[in-house]
Design a protein around this motif. Sequence first.
Motif, PDB file in Angstrom:
ATOM      1  N   LEU A 300       0.872  -1.174   0.000  1.00  0.00           N
ATOM      2  CA  LEU A 300       0.000   0.000   0.000  1.00  0.00           C
ATOM      3  C   LEU A 300       0.907   1.221   0.000  1.00  0.00           C
ATOM      4  O   LEU A 300       1.664   1.441   0.955  1.00  0.00           O
ATOM      5  CB  LEU A 300      -0.902   0.021   1.230  1.00  0.00           C
ATOM      6  N   VAL A 301       0.859   2.008  -1.071  1.00  0.00           N
ATOM      7  CA  VAL A 301       1.735   3.171  -1.223  1.00  0.00           C
ATOM      8  C   VAL A 301       0.868   4.417  -1.286  1.00  0.00           C
ATOM      9  O   VAL A 301       0.033   4.572  -2.176  1.00  0.00           O
ATOM     10  CB  VAL A 301       2.602   3.062  -2.497  1.00  0.00           C
ATOM     11  N   ARG A 302       1.081   5.302  -0.309  1.00  0.00           N
ATOM     12  CA  ARG A 302       0.348   6.570  -0.267  1.00  0.00           C
ATOM     13  C   ARG A 302       1.363   7.658   0.027  1.00  0.00           C
ATOM     14  O   ARG A 302       1.823   7.803   1.172  1.00  0.00           O
ATOM     15  CB  ARG A 302      -0.712   6.565   0.831  1.00  0.00           C
ATOM     16  N   GLY A 303       1.782   8.412  -0.965  1.00  0.00           N
ATOM     17  CA  GLY A 303       2.801   9.425  -0.752  1.00  0.00           C
ATOM     18  C   GLY A 303       4.089   8.773  -0.271  1.00  0.00           C
ATOM     19  O   GLY A 303       4.624   7.877  -0.917  1.00  0.00           O
ATOM     20  N   GLU A 304       4.579   9.169   0.901  1.00  0.00           N
ATOM     21  CA  GLU A 304       5.800   8.592   1.454  1.00  0.00           C
ATOM     22  C   GLU A 304       5.522   7.328   2.263  1.00  0.00           C
ATOM     23  O   GLU A 304       6.456   6.646   2.700  1.00  0.00           O
ATOM     24  CB  GLU A 304       6.507   9.624   2.335  1.00  0.00           C
ATOM     25  N   LEU A 305       4.263   7.007   2.479  1.00  0.00           N
ATOM     26  CA  LEU A 305       3.899   5.807   3.225  1.00  0.00           C
ATOM     27  C   LEU A 305       3.973   4.589   2.313  1.00  0.00           C
ATOM     28  O   LEU A 305       3.437   4.596   1.204  1.00  0.00           O
ATOM     29  CB  LEU A 305       2.478   5.952   3.773  1.00  0.00           C
ATOM     30  N   GLY A 357     -13.908  10.626   4.422  1.00  0.00           N
ATOM     31  CA  GLY A 357     -13.755  11.916   3.751  1.00  0.00           C
ATOM     32  C   GLY A 357     -13.055  11.833   2.407  1.00  0.00           C
ATOM     33  O   GLY A 357     -12.712  10.773   1.911  1.00  0.00           O
ATOM     34  N   ALA A 358     -12.833  13.007   1.822  1.00  0.00           N
ATOM     35  CA  ALA A 358     -12.248  13.105   0.482  1.00  0.00           C
ATOM     36  C   ALA A 358     -10.747  13.336   0.506  1.00  0.00           C
ATOM     37  O   ALA A 358     -10.128  13.483  -0.543  1.00  0.00           O
ATOM     38  CB  ALA A 358     -12.928  14.247  -0.294  1.00  0.00           C
ATOM     39  N   ALA A 359     -10.138  13.347   1.703  1.00  0.00           N
ATOM     40  CA  ALA A 359      -8.708  13.662   1.802  1.00  0.00           C
ATOM     41  C   ALA A 359      -7.845  12.659   1.058  1.00  0.00           C
ATOM     42  O   ALA A 359      -6.752  12.983   0.591  1.00  0.00           O
ATOM     43  CB  ALA A 359      -8.281  13.718   3.268  1.00  0.00           C
ATOM     44  N   THR A 360      -8.340  11.422   0.925  1.00  0.00           N
ATOM     45  CA  THR A 360      -7.547  10.383   0.267  1.00  0.00           C
ATOM     46  C   THR A 360      -7.336  10.653  -1.213  1.00  0.00           C
ATOM     47  O   THR A 360      -6.517  10.000  -1.850  1.00  0.00           O
ATOM     48  CB  THR A 360      -8.227   9.013   0.428  1.00  0.00           C
ATOM     49  N   SER A 361      -8.057  11.597  -1.776  1.00  0.00           N
ATOM     50  CA  SER A 361      -7.864  11.940  -3.195  1.00  0.00           C
ATOM     51  C   SER A 361      -7.082  13.234  -3.378  1.00  0.00           C
ATOM     52  O   SER A 361      -6.938  13.721  -4.502  1.00  0.00           O
ATOM     53  CB  SER A 361      -9.222  12.050  -3.904  1.00  0.00           C
ATOM     54  N   ASP A 364      -2.027  16.784  -1.297  1.00  0.00           N
ATOM     55  CA  ASP A 364      -1.534  17.887  -0.472  1.00  0.00           C
ATOM     56  C   ASP A 364      -2.209  17.955   0.902  1.00  0.00           C
ATOM     57  O   ASP A 364      -1.852  18.780   1.737  1.00  0.00           O
ATOM     58  CB  ASP A 364      -1.713  19.220  -1.204  1.00  0.00           C
ATOM     59  N   SER A 365      -3.193  17.069   1.151  1.00  0.00           N
ATOM     60  CA  SER A 365      -3.877  17.070   2.442  1.00  0.00           C
ATOM     61  C   SER A 365      -3.016  16.382   3.497  1.00  0.00           C
ATOM     62  O   SER A 365      -2.382  15.366   3.224  1.00  0.00           O
ATOM     63  CB  SER A 365      -5.214  16.331   2.337  1.00  0.00           C
ATOM     64  N   PRO A 366      -2.989  16.896   4.729  1.00  0.00           N
ATOM     65  CA  PRO A 366      -2.256  16.213   5.803  1.00  0.00           C
ATOM     66  C   PRO A 366      -2.855  14.839   6.134  1.00  0.00           C
ATOM     67  O   PRO A 366      -2.213  14.033   6.783  1.00  0.00           O
ATOM     68  CB  PRO A 366      -2.377  17.180   6.991  1.00  0.00           C
ATOM     69  N   HIS A 367      -4.085  14.583   5.674  1.00  0.00           N
ATOM     70  CA  HIS A 367      -4.760  13.317   5.946  1.00  0.00           C
ATOM     71  C   HIS A 367      -4.790  12.412   4.707  1.00  0.00           C
ATOM     72  O   HIS A 367      -5.578  11.472   4.646  1.00  0.00           O
ATOM     73  CB  HIS A 367      -6.179  13.555   6.460  1.00  0.00           C
ATOM     74  N   TYR A 368      -3.940  12.704   3.738  1.00  0.00           N
ATOM     75  CA  TYR A 368      -3.893  11.915   2.501  1.00  0.00           C
ATOM     76  C   TYR A 368      -3.590  10.444   2.804  1.00  0.00           C
ATOM     77  O   TYR A 368      -4.140   9.554   2.158  1.00  0.00           O
ATOM     78  CB  TYR A 368      -2.835  12.503   1.573  1.00  0.00           C
ATOM     79  N   ALA A 369      -2.725  10.182   3.772  1.00  0.00           N
ATOM     80  CA  ALA A 369      -2.237   8.824   3.982  1.00  0.00           C
ATOM     81  C   ALA A 369      -2.506   8.299   5.397  1.00  0.00           C
ATOM     82  O   ALA A 369      -1.905   7.319   5.803  1.00  0.00           O
ATOM     83  CB  ALA A 369      -0.745   8.746   3.689  1.00  0.00           C
ATOM     84  N   ASP A 370      -3.414   8.933   6.139  1.00  0.00           N
ATOM     85  CA  ASP A 370      -3.635   8.452   7.515  1.00  0.00           C
ATOM     86  C   ASP A 370      -5.047   7.911   7.732  1.00  0.00           C
ATOM     87  O   ASP A 370      -5.499   7.765   8.846  1.00  0.00           O
ATOM     88  CB  ASP A 370      -3.306   9.537   8.536  1.00  0.00           C
ATOM     89  N   GLN A 371      -5.742   7.612   6.656  1.00  0.00           N
ATOM     90  CA  GLN A 371      -7.107   7.127   6.789  1.00  0.00           C
ATOM     91  C   GLN A 371      -7.204   5.607   6.781  1.00  0.00           C
ATOM     92  O   GLN A 371      -8.272   5.058   6.702  1.00  0.00           O
ATOM     93  CB  GLN A 371      -7.976   7.719   5.670  1.00  0.00           C
TER      94      GLN A 371
END
Length: 371
Positions: A300-305, A357-361, A364-371
């Motif tokens: 599972l790759v989300r940004g730097e995660l 929420g929509a942060a996963t899309s 630039d959101s701080p919650h892009y990869a913490d959901q």
Amino acid sequence: TGTVPVVVNIFDGFMWKATQEVLYSIHGPVIRRPHGVYAIRYAGYGDIRQVEEWYRMGKSRNLAEFDAAMSMQAIPSFNVGYADKTGNIMYRYNALLPLRKEGYDYSQYLPGNTSETLWNKYLPFDQLPIVKNPASGFIANANGTPFRTTEGPENPMPETYSPTFGIEPLDDLTNRQQRLLELLGADASITEEEFFQYKFDQAYSRNGKAADVLKEILDAPEPQDPLLKEAVAVLRGWDFNTNPENTSAALAVLYLRNESGDGLKGRTGPTAMELLKDRATVLKEAFGRLDPPWSDVNRLVRGELNVGLGRAPDVLNAVYGEWTGKYFEGRAGDCYVLMATWDSDGKVHSQTIHQFGAATSHPDSPHYADQ
């Protein structure tokens, strides 16, 4: 035929009005393409009551009210499972099934110059496939046929329904549905914890399509090519599970996914051995071995995660991914999961998980990869 104005924003608020052709027929809206003109007709066309039906389903207090809400038939598809505190369970193959003229293949293009292919009525609600309170004590469906919803005689009978309805045939079982039938059907008394375990099962059925696809490889004469010989040995040692530490799952899933897609429906193109050699070469080049732990490959790759996973396409705890050249990178899978139980007093308890929420899309959101 007709035309409609379409206003286009060219740049910086500069607007331009274009004219677009609009076509319509007695069948429905029409599109003109270079290779032909097509009229489109689909179930539920023109009905805007879907939200009302969802609302009434949600406000229902018992099975009779739930059925009354669904009898609106404003929702043209979706399998429906039902349970309540009195112990009722129900599966309904909810669909608007057009009553069509026999003799045409409705999975293909149809002639539009005859009224024989113009349908206007649907199968009545009380004739849809249904399983209610079966003796087995369970219902299960995972986007497969309604004719294998439970174990026992209460399953709907395929011969009752015309092929023109397009209902999934008896042998069209997803792996998820196959595993549910195997797990639930073999357990006469299922605890809440066992139910959790079954929901998060990560295995392919040994009696399903994955096994059928692999059989061609495993039953073939022993290959002479060293890489293929090693690959066949890895597949032969696979236990059909996709747990993170599994060292045969990577080659098996890459082969199954590449060969047959998510549905494991059969191969076109290269021979089985040619395809296996290609998948083995890819895996060897990326990881230096054919038996890396599955979690090294399935990511599972989300940004730097970048997190290693178990799971795979069409297992009950599903992850669907794409080979990126480095990983089998997760793209979709389990999203909304809810577990509801009733205690001996009829009080309901539920647990649910959902990415929020929509942060996963938005990278630039701080919650892009913490959901």
